[in-house]
Write an enzyme that holds these catalytic residues in place. Structure first.
Site, mmCIF file in Angstrom:
data_model
loop_
_atom_site.group_PDB
_atom_site.id
_atom_site.type_symbol
_atom_site.label_atom_id
_atom_site.label_comp_id
_atom_site.label_asym_id
_atom_site.label_seq_id
_atom_site.Cartn_x
_atom_site.Cartn_y
_atom_site.Cartn_z
ATOM 1 C CG HIS A 177 -89.937 19.058 72.754
ATOM 2 N ND1 HIS A 177 -89.195 17.943 72.437
ATOM 3 C CD2 HIS A 177 -89.677 19.980 71.810
ATOM 4 C CE1 HIS A 177 -88.515 18.176 71.330
ATOM 5 N NE2 HIS A 177 -88.793 19.412 70.932
ATOM 6 C CG ASP A 178 -89.475 15.135 74.819
ATOM 7 O OD1 ASP A 178 -90.169 14.387 75.526
ATOM 8 O OD2 ASP A 178 -89.813 15.515 73.675
ATOM 9 N N GLY B 49 -85.298 21.434 72.596
ATOM 10 C CA GLY B 49 -85.830 20.140 72.998
ATOM 11 C C GLY B 49 -84.759 19.124 73.337
#
Length: 193
Positions: free
Chosen positions: A120-121, A138
């Protein structure tokens, strides 16, 4: 059946062709350097179907992108898992078994190879190559034209500079600046590029 040109007839190009075929495309290989394949000028004049990148080398892909005049499309293998909130730009290839999680951005011409995990991100820069089974935690940021080697691990919130090579099997625990080669566990800068 739609047709697509795969620019590059090497081993990497063959894998990209398999993805295209799995998505229902008929494939035409384009390779200016290999005998027996159609060159780009002939392809553009005769067919001019959209293209997908079949070239694994970041710099070669980027240089060709500056000169071609065809539409370059994104290919995502059906077995890849890509979050609906991920932003995938033009000309990206995502290989079998790759995972791209929430709110990740993958910029133009990047390769996410077989089994790679982008958490994520994270942000993957233009014309990067994330090799098979690399794992990015992440919030990782990868600069453009960077190569992350097979089986490497990059911990959360690390930033890797542009035009950098992370060697196979490396464990990246800290930021890595641009224009270097780094490898090891933990990864250390070994030389400048």
């Amino acid at each position: 059946m739609s047709k697509i040109g795969i620019y590059g007839a090497s081993g990497h190009g063959k894998v990209v062709a398999d993805i295209a075929k799995a998505l229902g495309y008929e494939v035409i290989f384009i390779d200016d350097a290999k005998e027996g394949y159609i060159d780009y000028t002939t392809y553009k004049a005769r067919y001019n179907y959209p293209l997908a990148w079949g070239i694994g080398d970041n710099l070669t892909r980027w240089k060709l992108a500056q000169t071609i005049q065809s539409e370059v499309i994104t290919l995502i293998h059906p077995s890849a898992i890509v979050s609906q909130s991920a932003k995938i730009k033009r000309g990206v290839v995502i290989m079998p078994g790759a995972i791209v999680n929430a709110d990740t951005t993958i910029h133009e011409g990047a390769i996410i190879n077989s089994g790679a995990i982008i958490e994520h991100d994270s942000t993957i820069g233009r014309y990067c190559h994330i090799a098979p089974n690399a794992a990015l935690a992440g919030g990782v940021s990868i600069g453009e034209l960077t190569f992350v080697g097979i089986g490497s691990t990059i911990i959360q919130r690390c930033s890797i500079g542009s035009h950098t090579i992370i060697g196979a099997g490396s464990l990246v625990l800290d930021d890595i600046p641009p224009h270097v080669i780094a490898y090891g566990s933990p990864a250390k800068i070994r030389r400048s590029l």
